[in-house]
Design a protein around this motif. Structure first.
Motif, short mmCIF file in Angstrom:
data_model
loop_
_atom_site.label_atom_id
_atom_site.label_comp_id
_atom_site.label_asym_id
_atom_site.label_seq_id
_atom_site.Cartn_x
_atom_site.Cartn_y
_atom_site.Cartn_z
N SER A 1 1.00 -1.02 -0.24
CA SER A 1 -0.18 0.09 0.50
C SER A 1 1.00 0.98 -0.05
O SER A 1 2.17 1.26 0.16
N GLU A 2 0.72 2.48 -0.66
CA GLU A 2 0.74 3.89 -0.60
C GLU A 2 -0.25 4.48 -0.37
O GLU A 2 -1.33 3.85 -0.72
N SER A 3 0.02 5.86 0.45
CA SER A 3 -1.03 6.60 0.79
C SER A 3 -2.12 7.02 0.03
O SER A 3 -3.22 7.36 -0.14
N HIS A 4 -1.67 6.72 -1.85
CA HIS A 4 -2.58 6.91 -2.58
C HIS A 4 -3.23 6.02 -2.92
O HIS A 4 -3.87 6.16 -4.24
N ALA A 5 -1.94 4.89 -3.15
CA ALA A 5 -2.48 3.58 -3.29
C ALA A 5 -2.60 2.38 -2.72
O ALA A 5 -2.24 1.65 -2.57
N GLY A 6 -4.63 2.18 -1.97
CA GLY A 6 -4.39 1.30 -1.02
C GLY A 6 -5.34 0.20 -1.88
O GLY A 6 -4.77 -0.42 -2.23
N SER A 7 -6.98 0.78 -2.29
CA SER A 7 -7.88 -0.23 -2.57
C SER A 7 -6.87 -0.55 -4.27
O SER A 7 -7.36 -1.99 -4.50
N ASP A 8 -6.50 0.49 -4.47
CA ASP A 8 -6.11 1.00 -6.28
C ASP A 8 -4.74 0.47 -6.57
O ASP A 8 -3.04 1.07 -6.52
N ALA A 9 -3.97 -1.03 -6.10
CA ALA A 9 -2.62 -0.95 -5.53
C ALA A 9 -1.84 -0.59 -7.16
O ALA A 9 -0.86 -0.77 -6.51
N ALA A 10 -2.31 -1.64 -8.31
CA ALA A 10 -2.11 -1.06 -9.73
C ALA A 10 -1.85 0.78 -9.82
O ALA A 10 -0.88 0.97 -11.13
N GLN B 1 -14.16 -17.22 -2.70
CA GLN B 1 -14.55 -17.82 -1.10
C GLN B 1 -14.03 -17.28 0.13
O GLN B 1 -14.04 -16.80 0.39
N ALA B 2 -12.81 -16.73 -1.11
CA ALA B 2 -12.43 -15.87 0.18
C ALA B 2 -11.93 -14.50 0.38
O ALA B 2 -12.79 -13.27 1.76
N SER B 3 -12.67 -13.82 -0.60
CA SER B 3 -13.61 -13.13 -0.22
C SER B 3 -14.63 -12.80 0.07
O SER B 3 -15.37 -12.03 0.96
N VAL B 4 -15.44 -13.58 -0.29
CA VAL B 4 -16.37 -13.92 0.83
C VAL B 4 -16.44 -13.85 2.14
O VAL B 4 -17.35 -13.49 3.22
N ALA B 5 -15.12 -15.10 2.63
CA ALA B 5 -14.39 -15.48 4.30
C ALA B 5 -14.21 -13.63 4.66
O ALA B 5 -14.70 -13.51 5.52
N LYS B 6 -13.47 -13.21 4.66
CA LYS B 6 -13.49 -11.47 4.02
C LYS B 6 -14.52 -11.25 4.94
O LYS B 6 -14.28 -10.41 6.03
N LEU B 7 -16.19 -10.88 4.56
CA LEU B 7 -16.35 -9.93 4.45
C LEU B 7 -17.56 -10.76 5.54
O LEU B 7 -17.77 -9.46 6.28
N VAL B 8 -17.86 -11.31 5.41
CA VAL B 8 -18.25 -12.44 6.24
C VAL B 8 -17.87 -12.19 7.74
O VAL B 8 -18.61 -11.68 8.58
N GLN C 1 -12.10 -4.33 8.86
CA GLN C 1 -13.36 -4.64 8.37
C GLN C 1 -12.39 -3.93 7.15
O GLN C 1 -13.03 -3.45 5.95
N ILE C 2 -11.36 -3.64 7.30
CA ILE C 2 -10.45 -2.85 6.30
C ILE C 2 -9.06 -2.82 5.60
O ILE C 2 -9.17 -2.83 4.57
N PHE C 3 -8.53 -3.78 6.59
CA PHE C 3 -7.12 -3.79 5.25
C PHE C 3 -7.39 -5.09 4.96
O PHE C 3 -8.41 -6.23 4.60
N GLU C 4 -6.61 -5.55 4.02
CA GLU C 4 -6.35 -6.51 3.44
C GLU C 4 -7.55 -6.44 2.81
O GLU C 4 -8.17 -7.52 1.80
N GLY C 5 -7.68 -5.28 1.81
CA GLY C 5 -9.18 -4.48 0.72
C GLY C 5 -9.81 -4.88 1.82
O GLY C 5 -10.57 -5.27 2.23
N THR C 6 -10.93 -3.20 1.94
CA THR C 6 -12.05 -2.52 2.48
C THR C 6 -12.97 -3.70 1.68
O THR C 6 -12.71 -4.73 1.48
N ASN C 7 -13.70 -4.23 2.99
CA ASN C 7 -14.97 -4.88 2.64
C ASN C 7 -15.85 -4.34 1.64
O ASN C 7 -16.26 -4.93 0.71
N GLN C 8 -15.90 -2.75 0.81
CA GLN C 8 -16.71 -2.62 -0.17
C GLN C 8 -15.48 -2.90 -1.34
O GLN C 8 -16.49 -4.08 -2.37
N ILE C 9 -14.50 -3.51 -1.38
CA ILE C 9 -13.75 -4.07 -2.23
C ILE C 9 -14.02 -5.40 -2.21
O ILE C 9 -14.44 -5.93 -3.74
N GLN C 10 -13.82 -5.98 -1.30
CA GLN C 10 -14.35 -7.18 -1.12
C GLN C 10 -15.85 -7.43 -1.80
O GLN C 10 -16.42 -8.61 -2.80
N ARG C 11 -16.74 -6.91 -1.64
CA ARG C 11 -18.42 -6.52 -2.34
C ARG C 11 -18.10 -6.73 -4.08
O ARG C 11 -18.68 -7.36 -4.60
#
Length: 381
Positions: A128-137, A316-323, A361-371
């Motif tokens: 992660s970077e300050s401007h590149a959290g969810s948008d890792a690329a 399924q990993a995204s589902v698990a992280k979200l739930v 709910q925030i790191f390793e991809g926010t739950n909005q990203i998981q959805r």
């Protein structure tokens, strides 16, 4: 109370028994003081390493235990139920080892992996970077090639174990070719030109430093490149799929600890001549908390078993992280409610559990990203 588990082998059962002993007698007894003092528990990781618990899902030839991921995650859950900061730290360390273990050469693995899996070195994951959290690329940290080496310049943000890790798995840009311009490196924590910023003042997980990592022309030998140039984002995303399962297990461990605390308090606390657990309003609340914990555990185990079987498991990993992380937030909040005024004080760990749950709910991809990722997986075209 101990959770009864269906484990695949007697060896896995023994590993979990060892973990419970360490969690109860060494981690749980140290957690509150370390968190209150913002003190890093480095010794806890040495204990886990000496006990063989830092390299569970990795090959035996490099010092790992070659355990199925479902076993590793249940060990991680037990650790997190005793001391969340150490559970998250173990998840991050395991994720930091993933690129070398899966994309490194035989020579690289033989040189560095045994120390990483045996507890001699502790890792951080620098994506992660300050401007590149969810948008890792969108990351901008650059690794400029110089003859047979690289010079790294840029700043990474939100680094668990920042400033105390012995190594960092770094994603840096080696070209301007968008997502294909990112490469992966293994960085020694003492590399000249690498420094850590001041620790963040966090709501929870205060027993571990989270900092910026500042690269000022840091010199990396060419052998520090993991995989090929341009493979970095692919490697990072693969590591994150497994890392999300780690955070899911941590979340379930925290939620289980909160549930156990709430049940114990409700059995001990008397009002109107009987334990408050006998009042239906509270009994139903506890039942909902238990259902959330059990269902969250089932989601991460389902994803882990798919991973162990060599099946696709990203969605399924995204589902698990979200739930699991949403469940942890709700269960810890409800635990404070069960304890009432006592839950709002620091005489009980309920308020700490609630503070610790939020970041899940925030790191390793926010739950909005998981959805978003789950939704993409539903598309047929």
């Amino acid at each position: 109370m101990p959770v009864e588990r269906l484990l695949p082998t007697p060896e896995a059962t023994d590993l979990l028994a060892l973990t419970r002993d360490i969690a109860r007698n060494e981690l749980a007894t140290a957690a509150a003081d370390h968190e209150a003092d913002n003190r890093f528990g480095r010794e806890a990781f040495r204990t886990l390493g000496a006990s063989g618990l830092l390299g569970l899902p990795y090959p035996e030839e490099y010092g790992g235990a070659a355990q199925p991921f479902e076993v590793y995650l249940q060990v991680l859950e037990e650790i997190s139920s005793a001391w969340m900061t150490v559970g998250v730290g173990l998840s991050v360390h395991t994720m930091a080892c993933y690129p070398l273990a899966n994309f490194g050469t035989d020579e690289q693995r033989a040189k560095w992996l045994p120390a990483m899996l045996g507890g001699e070195t502790l890792g951080g994951y620098a994506l992660s970077e300050s401007h590149a959290g969810s948008d890792a690329a969108a990351l901008r940290t650059r690794a400029e090639r110089t003859a047979d080496a690289y010079a790294v310049t840029g700043t990474k943000s939100w680094i668990t174990h920042g400033g105390v890790a012995d190594f960092y798995t770094l994603m840096a840009r080696t070209s301007d070719d968008g997502p294909l311009g990112i490469s992966c490196f293994l960085v020694d924590g003492t590399t000249p030109g690498l420094s850590a910023g001041a620790p963040e003042h966090k709501m929870g997980l205060t027993g571990s430093p989270t900092t910026d990592l500042i690269f000022d022309g840091a010199h990396l030998d060419g052998e520090r490149l993991v995989g090929n140039e341009g493979d970095g984002l692919k490697i990072a995303l693969a590591a994150l799929d497994s890392g999300r399962l780690g955070i899911s297990a941590c979340a379930v461990g925290l939620a289980q600890a909160a549930l156990d605390l709430a049940v114990d308090y409700a059995e001990q606390r008397h009002q109107f001549g009987k334990p408050v657990i006998e009042f239906q309003g509270l009994e139903f609340l506890l039942a909902d908390m238990a259902a959330a914990v059990h269902s969250a555990r089932a989601t991460y185990l389902d994803a882990a078993r798919r991973r162990d079987a060599g099946l696709p498991f990203g969605q399924q990993a995204s589902v698990a992280k979200l739930v699991a992380t949403d469940a942890a937030m709700k269960v810890t909040t409800d635990a404070v409610q069960v304890l009432g005024g006592a839950g709002y004080t620091r005489d009980f760990p309920a308020e700490r559990y609630m503070r610790e749950a939020k970041v899940l709910q925030i790191f390793e991809g926010t739950n909005q990203i998981q959805r978003m990722l789950i939704g993409r997986g539903l598309r047929t075209k």
